[in-house]
Design an enzyme around this catalytic site. Structure first.
Site, PDB file in Angstrom:
ATOM      1  N   GLU A 406     -46.571  32.547  14.559  1.00 44.02           N
ATOM      2  CA  GLU A 406     -45.917  32.611  15.878  1.00 44.02           C
ATOM      3  C   GLU A 406     -44.409  32.547  15.665  1.00 44.02           C
ATOM      4  OE1 GLU A 406     -46.371  29.334  18.559  1.00 44.02           O
ATOM      5  OE2 GLU A 406     -47.192  28.021  17.026  1.00 44.02           O
ATOM      6  N   GLU A 415     -35.864  36.294  15.999  1.00 51.07           N
ATOM      7  CA  GLU A 415     -35.928  35.081  15.175  1.00 51.07           C
ATOM      8  C   GLU A 415     -36.493  35.401  13.791  1.00 51.07           C
ATOM      9  OE1 GLU A 415     -37.701  31.779  17.220  1.00 51.07           O
ATOM     10  OE2 GLU A 415     -36.360  31.969  18.938  1.00 51.07           O
TER      11      GLU A 415
END
Length: 604
Positions: A406, A415
Protein backbone atom coordinates in the site's frame (compact mmCIF):
# COMPACT_ATOMS: atom_id res chain seq x y z
CA UNK A 1 -19.43 22.33 9.62
CA UNK A 2 -19.72 24.37 12.83
CA UNK A 3 -21.88 23.41 15.81
CA UNK A 4 -23.62 26.78 16.02
CA UNK A 5 -24.95 29.45 13.71
CA UNK A 6 -24.22 33.13 14.30
CA UNK A 7 -27.18 35.28 13.31
CA UNK A 8 -26.97 39.07 13.09
CA UNK A 9 -29.07 42.06 12.05
CA UNK A 10 -28.33 44.50 9.27
CA UNK A 11 -29.42 47.98 10.41
CA UNK A 12 -30.00 50.51 7.68
CA UNK A 13 -30.21 53.43 10.13
CA UNK A 14 -29.34 53.56 13.83
CA UNK A 15 -30.37 56.60 15.90
CA UNK A 16 -29.08 54.93 19.08
CA UNK A 17 -26.26 52.40 18.84
CA UNK A 18 -26.66 51.14 22.42
CA UNK A 19 -30.34 50.36 21.89
CA UNK A 20 -29.50 48.57 18.64
CA UNK A 21 -27.03 46.33 20.45
CA UNK A 22 -29.47 45.68 23.29
CA UNK A 23 -32.08 44.56 20.76
CA UNK A 24 -29.78 41.73 19.63
CA UNK A 25 -30.24 39.66 22.78
CA UNK A 26 -34.04 40.01 22.60
CA UNK A 27 -33.91 38.56 19.10
CA UNK A 28 -31.30 35.89 19.96
CA UNK A 29 -28.80 37.53 17.63
CA UNK A 30 -25.04 37.80 18.02
CA UNK A 31 -23.86 40.75 15.95
CA UNK A 32 -25.07 43.91 14.25
CA UNK A 33 -24.14 45.55 10.97
CA UNK A 34 -24.17 49.27 11.81
CA UNK A 35 -23.76 52.20 9.39
CA UNK A 36 -20.46 53.94 10.08
CA UNK A 37 -22.24 57.25 9.51
CA UNK A 38 -25.81 58.30 8.83
CA UNK A 39 -26.74 56.73 5.46
CA UNK A 40 -28.12 60.03 4.15
CA UNK A 41 -25.26 62.18 5.42
CA UNK A 42 -23.45 62.85 2.17
CA UNK A 43 -20.16 64.58 2.70
CA UNK A 44 -18.66 67.05 0.28
CA UNK A 45 -14.94 67.54 0.66
CA UNK A 46 -14.50 71.09 -0.57
CA UNK A 47 -10.97 71.76 0.54
CA UNK A 48 -11.63 72.69 4.14
CA UNK A 49 -8.99 71.36 6.48
CA UNK A 50 -11.39 70.77 9.37
CA UNK A 51 -15.09 70.48 10.12
CA UNK A 52 -16.69 71.56 13.38
CA UNK A 53 -19.49 68.96 13.39
CA UNK A 54 -18.70 65.23 13.72
CA UNK A 55 -19.47 63.09 10.67
CA UNK A 56 -20.57 60.16 12.87
CA UNK A 57 -21.34 59.08 16.43
CA UNK A 58 -18.64 58.92 19.08
CA UNK A 59 -16.68 55.73 19.69
CA UNK A 60 -17.88 56.09 23.29
CA UNK A 61 -21.38 55.12 22.15
CA UNK A 62 -20.38 51.48 22.70
CA UNK A 63 -17.74 49.75 24.83
CA UNK A 64 -14.62 48.80 22.90
CA UNK A 65 -15.24 45.06 23.33
CA UNK A 66 -18.62 45.45 21.62
CA UNK A 67 -17.13 47.31 18.66
CA UNK A 68 -14.56 44.53 18.36
CA UNK A 69 -16.80 41.48 18.83
CA UNK A 70 -20.37 42.39 17.98
CA UNK A 71 -20.26 45.04 15.26
CA UNK A 72 -19.52 45.03 11.56
CA UNK A 73 -19.46 48.44 9.92
CA UNK A 74 -21.35 49.38 6.78
CA UNK A 75 -19.96 52.01 4.44
CA UNK A 76 -22.36 54.69 3.24
CA UNK A 77 -24.76 53.29 0.62
CA UNK A 78 -24.62 56.42 -1.57
CA UNK A 79 -20.93 55.89 -2.35
CA UNK A 80 -20.39 55.64 -6.11
CA UNK A 81 -16.74 55.06 -6.84
CA UNK A 82 -17.23 54.66 -10.58
CA UNK A 83 -19.52 57.62 -11.14
CA UNK A 84 -19.03 59.53 -14.38
CA UNK A 85 -19.25 62.74 -12.35
CA UNK A 86 -15.83 63.70 -11.09
CA UNK A 87 -17.11 65.40 -7.92
CA UNK A 88 -19.23 62.39 -6.91
CA UNK A 89 -16.35 60.03 -7.54
CA UNK A 90 -13.84 62.09 -5.58
CA UNK A 91 -16.20 62.58 -2.62
CA UNK A 92 -16.93 58.84 -2.65
CA UNK A 93 -13.24 58.01 -2.55
CA UNK A 94 -12.62 60.34 0.37
CA UNK A 95 -15.66 58.99 2.20
CA UNK A 96 -14.40 55.42 1.84
CA UNK A 97 -11.04 56.45 3.22
CA UNK A 98 -12.61 58.37 6.08
CA UNK A 99 -15.05 55.65 7.12
CA UNK A 100 -12.53 52.80 6.91
CA UNK A 101 -10.12 54.88 8.99
CA UNK A 102 -12.89 55.28 11.55
CA UNK A 103 -13.61 51.53 11.51
CA UNK A 104 -9.92 50.91 12.15
CA UNK A 105 -9.94 53.42 15.00
CA UNK A 106 -12.83 51.67 16.80
CA UNK A 107 -11.28 48.21 16.08
CA UNK A 108 -14.18 47.12 13.96
CA UNK A 109 -13.07 43.75 12.46
CA UNK A 110 -14.75 44.28 9.09
CA UNK A 111 -16.77 46.69 6.98
CA UNK A 112 -19.30 45.95 4.26
CA UNK A 113 -18.78 47.96 1.09
CA UNK A 114 -21.89 48.90 -0.94
CA UNK A 115 -22.80 46.86 -3.98
CA UNK A 116 -20.59 47.81 -6.96
CA UNK A 117 -21.83 48.47 -10.45
CA UNK A 118 -20.83 46.41 -13.47
CA UNK A 119 -18.11 48.98 -14.16
CA UNK A 120 -16.03 48.49 -11.03
CA UNK A 121 -12.41 49.27 -11.87
CA UNK A 122 -12.14 52.35 -9.66
CA UNK A 123 -14.20 50.59 -6.98
CA UNK A 124 -11.56 47.85 -6.85
CA UNK A 125 -8.70 50.38 -6.90
CA UNK A 126 -10.11 52.34 -3.96
CA UNK A 127 -10.76 49.27 -1.81
CA UNK A 128 -7.39 47.73 -2.65
CA UNK A 129 -5.59 50.97 -1.75
CA UNK A 130 -7.09 50.88 1.75
CA UNK A 131 -5.37 47.65 2.72
CA UNK A 132 -1.96 49.32 2.73
CA UNK A 133 -2.93 51.57 5.63
CA UNK A 134 -5.74 49.64 7.31
CA UNK A 135 -4.70 46.03 7.07
CA UNK A 136 -6.46 44.85 10.25
CA UNK A 137 -9.96 45.62 8.98
CA UNK A 138 -11.40 43.27 6.39
CA UNK A 139 -13.67 44.48 3.61
CA UNK A 140 -16.74 42.48 2.58
CA UNK A 141 -18.11 43.38 -0.84
CA UNK A 142 -21.92 43.35 -0.79
CA UNK A 143 -22.88 41.20 -3.79
CA UNK A 144 -26.38 40.04 -4.77
CA UNK A 145 -26.89 36.56 -6.16
CA UNK A 146 -28.95 38.12 -8.97
CA UNK A 147 -28.84 41.76 -10.13
CA UNK A 148 -32.09 43.51 -9.19
CA UNK A 149 -32.24 45.17 -12.64
CA UNK A 150 -31.57 41.93 -14.53
CA UNK A 151 -34.36 39.43 -13.75
CA UNK A 152 -33.49 37.49 -16.92
CA UNK A 153 -30.01 36.94 -15.46
CA UNK A 154 -28.24 37.96 -18.63
CA UNK A 155 -25.26 39.07 -16.55
CA UNK A 156 -23.74 37.34 -13.54
CA UNK A 157 -22.78 39.28 -10.38
CA UNK A 158 -19.97 36.74 -9.89
CA UNK A 159 -18.22 38.27 -12.91
CA UNK A 160 -18.15 41.64 -11.12
CA UNK A 161 -16.86 40.11 -7.90
CA UNK A 162 -14.19 38.18 -9.76
CA UNK A 163 -13.04 41.34 -11.54
CA UNK A 164 -12.74 43.17 -8.21
CA UNK A 165 -10.68 40.44 -6.53
CA UNK A 166 -8.48 39.93 -9.61
CA UNK A 167 -7.74 43.67 -9.72
CA UNK A 168 -6.99 43.46 -5.99
CA UNK A 169 -4.59 40.54 -6.50
CA UNK A 170 -6.72 38.17 -4.43
CA UNK A 171 -6.01 40.16 -1.28
CA UNK A 172 -6.76 37.92 1.73
CA UNK A 173 -8.71 40.67 3.53
CA UNK A 174 -11.20 41.03 0.67
CA UNK A 175 -14.29 38.84 1.01
CA UNK A 176 -17.98 38.72 0.14
CA UNK A 177 -21.22 39.58 1.92
CA UNK A 178 -23.62 37.64 -0.33
CA UNK A 179 -27.26 38.68 -0.48
CA UNK A 180 -29.82 35.94 -1.04
CA UNK A 181 -32.21 37.42 -3.60
CA UNK A 182 -35.84 36.52 -4.24
CA UNK A 183 -34.86 35.25 -7.68
CA UNK A 184 -32.21 32.57 -7.44
CA UNK A 185 -29.47 31.70 -9.93
CA UNK A 186 -28.70 28.22 -11.24
CA UNK A 187 -27.36 25.48 -8.99
CA UNK A 188 -24.00 25.83 -10.76
CA UNK A 189 -23.82 29.50 -9.81
CA UNK A 190 -24.64 28.67 -6.18
CA UNK A 191 -21.88 26.06 -6.24
CA UNK A 192 -19.51 28.66 -7.65
CA UNK A 193 -20.32 31.15 -4.88
CA UNK A 194 -19.83 28.40 -2.28
CA UNK A 195 -16.13 28.16 -3.15
CA UNK A 196 -15.64 31.92 -2.83
CA UNK A 197 -14.68 33.66 0.45
CA UNK A 198 -18.27 34.36 1.51
CA UNK A 199 -18.25 35.56 5.12
CA UNK A 200 -21.87 36.64 5.56
CA UNK A 201 -25.19 35.70 3.98
CA UNK A 202 -27.54 38.67 3.93
CA UNK A 203 -31.15 37.46 4.00
CA UNK A 204 -33.82 40.16 3.47
CA UNK A 205 -37.10 39.70 5.34
CA UNK A 206 -38.86 40.40 2.04
CA UNK A 207 -37.98 36.96 0.64
CA UNK A 208 -39.71 35.09 3.48
CA UNK A 209 -43.12 33.50 2.96
CA UNK A 210 -45.80 32.96 5.62
CA UNK A 211 -46.85 29.45 6.64
CA UNK A 212 -50.30 28.38 7.79
CA UNK A 213 -49.57 29.35 11.39
CA UNK A 214 -48.39 32.84 10.50
CA UNK A 215 -44.66 32.28 10.91
CA UNK A 216 -41.96 33.14 8.37
CA UNK A 217 -40.57 30.36 6.17
CA UNK A 218 -38.44 30.19 3.06
CA UNK A 219 -39.17 28.38 -0.18
CA UNK A 220 -37.57 24.96 -0.58
CA UNK A 221 -35.13 26.39 -3.12
CA UNK A 222 -34.06 29.16 -0.75
CA UNK A 223 -33.69 26.63 2.07
CA UNK A 224 -31.44 24.47 -0.12
CA UNK A 225 -29.24 27.45 -1.03
CA UNK A 226 -28.80 28.55 2.58
CA UNK A 227 -28.10 25.00 3.76
CA UNK A 228 -25.38 24.77 1.09
CA UNK A 229 -23.49 27.56 2.85
CA UNK A 230 -23.90 26.19 6.37
CA UNK A 231 -20.91 23.89 5.88
CA UNK A 232 -18.67 26.84 4.90
CA UNK A 233 -18.62 28.64 8.27
CA UNK A 234 -20.66 31.65 7.16
CA UNK A 235 -22.60 33.99 9.41
CA UNK A 236 -26.19 34.92 8.58
CA UNK A 237 -27.53 38.46 8.72
CA UNK A 238 -31.21 39.43 8.51
CA UNK A 239 -31.96 42.73 6.78
CA UNK A 240 -35.13 44.76 6.41
CA UNK A 241 -38.07 45.46 8.72
CA UNK A 242 -39.96 42.64 10.46
CA UNK A 243 -42.89 41.46 8.31
CA UNK A 244 -44.27 38.97 10.83
CA UNK A 245 -45.38 39.17 14.46
CA UNK A 246 -42.66 38.58 16.99
CA UNK A 247 -40.10 41.13 15.79
CA UNK A 248 -36.95 39.56 14.30
CA UNK A 249 -36.90 36.74 16.84
CA UNK A 250 -39.10 34.56 14.63
CA UNK A 251 -36.60 34.91 11.78
CA UNK A 252 -33.70 33.97 14.03
CA UNK A 253 -35.57 30.93 15.35
CA UNK A 254 -36.44 29.80 11.84
CA UNK A 255 -32.83 30.12 10.63
CA UNK A 256 -31.59 28.23 13.68
CA UNK A 257 -34.16 25.53 12.89
CA UNK A 258 -32.79 25.26 9.35
CA UNK A 259 -29.30 24.95 10.74
CA UNK A 260 -30.27 22.32 13.33
CA UNK A 261 -32.08 20.17 10.74
CA UNK A 262 -29.30 20.25 8.13
CA UNK A 263 -28.12 16.81 6.93
CA UNK A 264 -25.70 15.23 9.38
CA UNK A 265 -22.19 14.26 8.36
CA UNK A 266 -21.40 10.67 7.45
CA UNK A 267 -18.76 8.74 9.40
CA UNK A 268 -16.11 9.44 6.76
CA UNK A 269 -17.09 13.14 6.60
CA UNK A 270 -16.74 13.45 10.38
CA UNK A 271 -13.25 11.99 10.07
CA UNK A 272 -12.37 14.33 7.21
CA UNK A 273 -13.84 17.54 8.64
CA UNK A 274 -10.75 18.62 10.65
CA UNK A 275 -8.74 18.30 7.43
CA UNK A 276 -11.04 20.36 5.20
CA UNK A 277 -8.83 22.71 3.13
CA UNK A 278 -5.83 21.97 5.38
CA UNK A 279 -2.60 21.74 3.38
CA UNK A 280 -0.33 18.78 4.13
CA UNK A 281 3.01 18.16 2.43
CA UNK A 282 3.10 14.57 1.06
CA UNK A 283 5.10 11.94 2.89
CA UNK A 284 8.73 11.23 2.10
CA UNK A 285 8.25 7.44 2.26
CA UNK A 286 11.93 6.43 2.05
CA UNK A 287 13.01 9.04 4.59
CA UNK A 288 10.09 9.23 7.05
CA UNK A 289 8.99 6.65 9.59
CA UNK A 290 5.31 6.96 10.41
CA UNK A 291 4.21 7.41 14.03
CA UNK A 292 1.91 4.94 15.74
CA UNK A 293 -0.94 7.44 15.76
CA UNK A 294 -0.68 7.87 11.97
CA UNK A 295 -0.83 4.10 11.46
CA UNK A 296 -3.88 3.99 13.74
CA UNK A 297 -5.74 6.57 11.68
CA UNK A 298 -5.14 4.75 8.40
CA UNK A 299 -6.11 1.39 9.94
CA UNK A 300 -9.59 2.74 10.70
CA UNK A 301 -10.40 3.00 6.99
CA UNK A 302 -13.54 0.86 6.55
CA UNK A 303 -13.03 0.22 2.83
CA UNK A 304 -9.36 -0.13 1.94
CA UNK A 305 -8.49 -3.35 3.77
CA UNK A 306 -11.77 -5.01 2.85
CA UNK A 307 -10.85 -4.47 -0.80
CA UNK A 308 -7.29 -5.67 -0.26
CA UNK A 309 -8.63 -8.83 1.38
CA UNK A 310 -10.91 -9.44 -1.60
CA UNK A 311 -8.02 -8.91 -4.02
CA UNK A 312 -5.82 -11.45 -2.22
CA UNK A 313 -8.78 -13.84 -2.02
CA UNK A 314 -9.35 -13.74 -5.79
CA UNK A 315 -5.63 -13.96 -6.57
CA UNK A 316 -5.24 -17.06 -4.38
CA UNK A 317 -8.25 -18.71 -5.97
CA UNK A 318 -7.00 -18.04 -9.51
CA UNK A 319 -3.47 -19.22 -8.69
CA UNK A 320 -4.65 -22.35 -6.92
CA UNK A 321 -7.00 -23.22 -9.78
CA UNK A 322 -3.94 -23.45 -12.05
CA UNK A 323 -1.25 -24.86 -9.75
CA UNK A 324 -3.17 -26.63 -6.95
CA UNK A 325 -0.07 -27.02 -4.81
CA UNK A 326 -0.22 -28.41 -1.30
CA UNK A 327 2.49 -26.19 0.11
CA UNK A 328 1.50 -22.74 1.33
CA UNK A 329 1.68 -19.98 -1.25
CA UNK A 330 4.16 -17.25 -0.37
CA UNK A 331 2.74 -13.77 0.20
CA UNK A 332 5.14 -10.87 0.79
CA UNK A 333 3.72 -7.72 2.36
CA UNK A 334 6.14 -4.86 1.70
CA UNK A 335 5.58 -1.84 3.90
CA UNK A 336 3.65 -3.93 6.44
CA UNK A 337 3.34 -1.14 9.03
CA UNK A 338 1.39 -2.41 12.05
CA UNK A 339 0.00 -5.38 10.14
CA UNK A 340 -3.36 -4.51 8.52
CA UNK A 341 -2.34 -6.01 5.17
CA UNK A 342 -0.97 -9.08 6.96
CA UNK A 343 -4.35 -9.53 8.65
CA UNK A 344 -6.19 -8.98 5.37
CA UNK A 345 -4.03 -11.60 3.62
CA UNK A 346 -4.55 -14.16 6.41
CA UNK A 347 -8.31 -13.56 6.39
CA UNK A 348 -8.37 -14.09 2.62
CA UNK A 349 -6.47 -17.37 3.08
CA UNK A 350 -8.94 -18.58 5.70
CA UNK A 351 -11.93 -17.62 3.55
CA UNK A 352 -10.80 -19.61 0.54
CA UNK A 353 -9.16 -22.43 2.49
CA UNK A 354 -5.83 -22.00 0.69
CA UNK A 355 -2.80 -21.90 3.03
CA UNK A 356 -0.23 -19.08 2.79
CA UNK A 357 3.02 -18.07 4.45
CA UNK A 358 3.53 -14.34 4.89
CA UNK A 359 6.74 -12.33 4.95
CA UNK A 360 5.92 -9.01 6.68
CA UNK A 361 8.60 -6.52 5.63
CA UNK A 362 9.08 -2.96 6.91
CA UNK A 363 12.00 -0.55 7.27
CA UNK A 364 10.47 1.25 10.29
CA UNK A 365 12.08 -0.31 13.40
CA UNK A 366 9.17 0.83 15.57
CA UNK A 367 6.57 -0.80 13.32
CA UNK A 368 8.66 -4.01 13.39
CA UNK A 369 8.35 -4.07 17.20
CA UNK A 370 4.56 -4.06 16.83
CA UNK A 371 4.67 -6.76 14.15
CA UNK A 372 6.87 -9.04 16.24
CA UNK A 373 4.59 -8.66 19.24
CA UNK A 374 1.58 -9.30 17.03
CA UNK A 375 3.21 -12.47 15.69
CA UNK A 376 3.22 -13.80 19.24
CA UNK A 377 -0.10 -12.49 20.56
CA UNK A 378 -2.04 -13.56 17.47
CA UNK A 379 -0.30 -16.93 17.12
CA UNK A 380 1.23 -16.25 13.73
CA UNK A 381 4.54 -18.00 14.44
CA UNK A 382 3.96 -20.76 11.88
CA UNK A 383 2.42 -18.45 9.26
CA UNK A 384 4.27 -15.10 9.42
CA UNK A 385 7.92 -14.09 9.32
CA UNK A 386 8.68 -10.47 10.31
CA UNK A 387 11.58 -8.87 8.43
CA UNK A 388 13.19 -5.56 9.35
CA UNK A 389 14.67 -4.28 6.10
CA UNK A 390 14.41 -1.76 3.31
CA UNK A 391 12.69 -3.57 0.45
CA UNK A 392 15.52 -2.46 -1.85
CA UNK A 393 18.06 -4.38 0.27
CA UNK A 394 16.07 -7.48 1.22
CA UNK A 395 17.17 -10.82 -0.27
CA UNK A 396 14.34 -13.28 0.39
CA UNK A 397 15.07 -17.01 0.73
CA UNK A 398 12.14 -17.85 -1.57
CA UNK A 399 10.22 -16.17 -4.38
CA UNK A 400 6.81 -14.65 -3.68
CA UNK A 401 3.62 -15.74 -5.36
CA UNK A 402 1.84 -12.56 -4.34
CA UNK A 403 3.45 -9.19 -3.53
CA UNK A 404 1.09 -6.94 -1.52
CA UNK A 405 1.76 -3.24 -0.89
CA UNK A 406 0.00 0.00 0.00
CA UNK A 407 2.65 2.43 -1.18
CA UNK A 408 0.21 4.55 -3.17
CA UNK A 409 0.09 8.31 -2.72
CA UNK A 410 -2.76 10.68 -3.48
CA UNK A 411 -1.65 10.89 -7.11
CA UNK A 412 -0.85 7.19 -7.28
CA UNK A 413 2.89 7.50 -7.91
CA UNK A 414 3.74 10.54 -5.78
CA UNK A 415 5.09 8.51 -2.84
CA UNK A 416 7.45 6.48 -5.05
CA UNK A 417 5.32 3.39 -5.44
CA UNK A 418 6.77 2.74 -8.96
CA UNK A 419 10.37 2.97 -7.77
CA UNK A 420 9.74 0.87 -4.67
CA UNK A 421 7.82 -1.87 -6.45
CA UNK A 422 10.28 -1.94 -9.36
CA UNK A 423 12.94 -2.71 -6.79
CA UNK A 424 10.79 -5.27 -4.98
CA UNK A 425 9.56 -7.14 -8.05
CA UNK A 426 12.70 -9.29 -7.97
CA UNK A 427 10.99 -11.03 -5.03
CA UNK A 428 8.26 -12.32 -7.34
CA UNK A 429 8.10 -15.74 -8.90
CA UNK A 430 8.91 -14.82 -12.55
CA UNK A 431 6.43 -17.31 -13.96
CA UNK A 432 3.32 -16.74 -11.88
CA UNK A 433 4.00 -13.87 -9.47
CA UNK A 434 1.21 -11.32 -8.96
CA UNK A 435 1.46 -7.77 -7.64
CA UNK A 436 -1.38 -6.22 -5.63
CA UNK A 437 -1.96 -3.55 -6.85
CA UNK A 438 -1.65 -4.64 -10.46
CA UNK A 439 -1.76 -1.06 -11.80
CA UNK A 440 -2.77 2.51 -10.98
CA UNK A 441 -3.69 5.54 -13.06
CA UNK A 442 -3.18 9.20 -12.16
CA UNK A 443 -5.98 11.67 -12.98
CA UNK A 444 -6.07 15.46 -12.88
CA UNK A 445 -8.71 18.23 -13.10
CA UNK A 446 -8.68 22.06 -13.00
CA UNK A 447 -10.23 23.60 -9.90
CA UNK A 448 -11.26 26.94 -8.49
CA UNK A 449 -10.58 27.43 -4.79
CA UNK A 450 -9.91 30.86 -3.34
CA UNK A 451 -9.42 29.24 0.06
CA UNK A 452 -6.58 26.95 -1.07
CA UNK A 453 -4.95 29.77 -3.02
CA UNK A 454 -4.94 31.97 0.10
CA UNK A 455 -3.51 29.15 2.21
CA UNK A 456 -0.53 28.80 -0.15
CA UNK A 457 -0.19 32.56 -0.69
CA UNK A 458 0.13 33.11 3.06
CA UNK A 459 3.66 31.63 2.92
CA UNK A 460 4.63 34.61 0.75
CA UNK A 461 7.19 32.80 -1.41
CA UNK A 462 7.47 30.98 -4.73
CA UNK A 463 8.61 27.74 -3.11
CA UNK A 464 5.22 26.95 -1.64
CA UNK A 465 3.46 27.62 -4.96
CA UNK A 466 5.80 25.01 -6.47
CA UNK A 467 4.94 22.39 -3.87
CA UNK A 468 2.16 19.83 -4.14
CA UNK A 469 -0.16 19.34 -1.16
CA UNK A 470 -2.36 16.56 0.13
CA UNK A 471 -5.64 18.25 1.03
CA UNK A 472 -9.26 17.32 1.60
CA UNK A 473 -10.72 19.90 -0.73
CA UNK A 474 -13.91 21.44 0.63
CA UNK A 475 -14.23 25.04 -0.58
CA UNK A 476 -13.57 24.27 -4.24
CA UNK A 477 -15.23 23.73 -7.60
CA UNK A 478 -14.04 21.35 -10.30
CA UNK A 479 -14.10 23.29 -13.57
CA UNK A 480 -13.96 20.35 -15.99
CA UNK A 481 -14.00 16.56 -15.79
CA UNK A 482 -10.74 14.92 -14.71
CA UNK A 483 -8.52 13.37 -17.38
CA UNK A 484 -6.09 10.44 -17.16
CA UNK A 485 -2.40 11.36 -17.01
CA UNK A 486 -0.54 8.03 -17.04
CA UNK A 487 -0.58 4.47 -15.72
CA UNK A 488 1.98 2.30 -13.93
CA UNK A 489 1.76 -1.50 -14.19
CA UNK A 490 3.37 -4.08 -11.86
CA UNK A 491 5.39 -6.13 -12.26
CA UNK A 492 7.07 -3.76 -14.71
CA UNK A 493 8.53 -5.79 -17.56
CA UNK A 494 9.98 -2.86 -19.52
CA UNK A 495 13.67 -2.93 -20.38
CA UNK A 496 15.10 -0.58 -19.34
CA UNK A 497 12.61 0.66 -16.78
CA UNK A 498 11.75 4.35 -17.24
CA UNK A 499 9.40 5.96 -14.74
CA UNK A 500 9.45 9.45 -16.23
CA UNK A 501 6.11 10.56 -17.64
CA UNK A 502 4.63 13.50 -19.55
CA UNK A 503 1.07 14.45 -20.35
CA UNK A 504 -0.79 17.40 -21.85
CA UNK A 505 -4.45 18.12 -21.24
CA UNK A 506 -7.07 20.39 -22.74
CA UNK A 507 -10.03 20.95 -20.43
CA UNK A 508 -13.18 22.59 -21.85
CA UNK A 509 -14.78 25.04 -19.39
CA UNK A 510 -18.49 25.75 -19.83
CA UNK A 511 -18.93 28.75 -17.51
CA UNK A 512 -16.73 31.65 -16.52
CA UNK A 513 -14.46 30.67 -13.65
CA UNK A 514 -11.22 31.47 -11.86
CA UNK A 515 -8.46 28.87 -12.09
CA UNK A 516 -6.40 28.40 -8.92
CA UNK A 517 -4.75 25.08 -9.62
CA UNK A 518 -5.39 21.38 -10.23
CA UNK A 519 -6.62 18.41 -8.23
CA UNK A 520 -4.82 15.09 -8.64
CA UNK A 521 -6.43 11.69 -8.00
CA UNK A 522 -5.70 8.00 -8.54
CA UNK A 523 -7.60 4.85 -9.43
CA UNK A 524 -5.79 1.61 -8.50
CA UNK A 525 -6.64 -1.84 -9.80
CA UNK A 526 -5.76 -4.19 -6.95
CA UNK A 527 -6.63 -7.38 -8.78
CA UNK A 528 -9.25 -8.47 -11.34
CA UNK A 529 -12.19 -6.06 -10.89
CA UNK A 530 -11.27 -4.96 -7.35
CA UNK A 531 -10.29 -1.28 -7.23
CA UNK A 532 -9.58 1.43 -4.68
CA UNK A 533 -10.04 4.95 -6.00
CA UNK A 534 -10.26 8.62 -5.08
CA UNK A 535 -10.96 9.57 -8.72
CA UNK A 536 -14.47 11.11 -8.41
CA UNK A 537 -16.05 8.96 -11.14
CA UNK A 538 -15.00 5.68 -9.48
CA UNK A 539 -14.56 6.86 -5.88
CA UNK A 540 -14.47 4.10 -3.25
CA UNK A 541 -17.34 5.33 -1.07
CA UNK A 542 -16.40 5.59 2.59
CA UNK A 543 -12.63 5.38 2.04
CA UNK A 544 -10.65 8.15 3.73
CA UNK A 545 -7.00 7.02 3.64
CA UNK A 546 -6.16 9.38 0.77
CA UNK A 547 -7.10 12.97 -0.02
CA UNK A 548 -6.50 14.58 -3.45
CA UNK A 549 -3.18 16.18 -4.38
CA UNK A 550 -3.25 19.94 -5.03
CA UNK A 551 -1.04 21.47 -7.75
CA UNK A 552 -1.24 25.27 -7.18
CA UNK A 553 -0.49 28.00 -9.70
CA UNK A 554 1.12 31.27 -8.65
CA UNK A 555 -1.29 33.68 -10.33
CA UNK A 556 -5.00 32.81 -10.61
CA UNK A 557 -6.34 32.93 -14.17
CA UNK A 558 -9.74 34.11 -15.38
CA UNK A 559 -11.30 31.45 -17.61
CA UNK A 560 -14.10 32.85 -19.83
CA UNK A 561 -17.12 30.69 -20.55
CA UNK A 562 -16.59 28.42 -23.54
CA UNK A 563 -12.80 28.61 -23.37
CA UNK A 564 -10.28 25.99 -22.32
CA UNK A 565 -7.56 25.28 -19.79
CA UNK A 566 -4.40 23.70 -21.16
CA UNK A 567 -2.07 21.95 -18.72
CA UNK A 568 1.34 20.37 -19.26
CA UNK A 569 2.55 17.96 -16.57
CA UNK A 570 5.81 16.03 -16.20
CA UNK A 571 7.02 13.38 -13.77
CA UNK A 572 10.79 13.69 -13.63
CA UNK A 573 13.30 11.19 -12.20
CA UNK A 574 16.95 11.69 -11.28
CA UNK A 575 19.42 9.55 -9.36
CA UNK A 576 18.39 10.83 -5.95
CA UNK A 577 14.91 12.32 -6.37
CA UNK A 578 11.57 12.37 -8.17
CA UNK A 579 9.57 15.55 -8.79
CA UNK A 580 6.75 17.09 -10.83
CA UNK A 581 6.83 20.08 -13.14
CA UNK A 582 3.64 21.73 -14.38
CA UNK A 583 2.60 24.74 -16.44
CA UNK A 584 -0.51 26.31 -17.95
CA UNK A 585 -0.59 27.62 -21.53
CA UNK A 586 -4.33 28.42 -21.82
CA UNK A 587 -6.27 30.63 -21.12
CA UNK A 588 -2.99 32.48 -20.62
CA UNK A 589 0.63 31.42 -20.42
CA UNK A 590 2.08 30.85 -16.95
CA UNK A 591 5.57 29.86 -15.79
CA UNK A 592 6.84 26.30 -15.53
CA UNK A 593 6.57 25.36 -11.88
CA UNK A 594 9.21 23.49 -9.87
CA UNK A 595 11.87 23.33 -12.60
CA UNK A 596 14.46 20.67 -11.74
CA UNK A 597 12.64 20.04 -8.49
CA UNK A 598 14.03 23.30 -7.10
CA UNK A 599 11.19 23.73 -4.59
CA UNK A 600 9.92 20.23 -3.85
CA UNK A 601 10.97 16.67 -4.61
CA UNK A 602 10.64 13.17 -3.18
CA UNK A 603 13.97 11.67 -2.18
CA UNK A 604 15.03 8.27 -3.47
Amino acid sequence: MTDSLRVGRYFSCVPNAQQAIESLSRNEMYFAVLPLSHPRARREFDGKTSRDEPFTRSDLALPSNVWTSNVIGALSPWINLDSRKHKVRVDSEKTVKQEIAWAQHISCPAVIAPTPGRNCTNYARCLYSQFAGYGNTSIYVHMPMVWSDDPEQLTDPWETWNKIRMLSEHHPSLSVALEITSDLPSDETVEQWACEPVKILIIPTSIFLTNSTGFPVLSKKHQAVIRTFFSYHVDVCVSGRPRHEGDLLVYTQYLQHLFATRPSLSESERFEQPYWDFLQVPLQPLADNLESQTYEVFEKDPVKYVNYEEAVFLALQDMHAVHAQKEPYVVMVVGAGRGPLVRASLRASERCGIPIFVYALDKNPNAVVTLRNMRITENWQDRVEVVHSDMRDFNPPVKADILVSELLGSFGDNELSPECLDGAQRFLNPERGVSIPVSYTSWIAPISSSKLHQEVKAYNDVKHFETTYVVKMHSHKVLSAAQACWTFVHPNKDTPIDNTRQSSHTFPVDRSSCLHGFAGYFDAKLYADVHISIYPETFSTGMFSWFPLFFPIRSPMYVPAGSKVELHLSRCVADKKVWYEWSVSEPSVGPINNVNGRSFSIGL
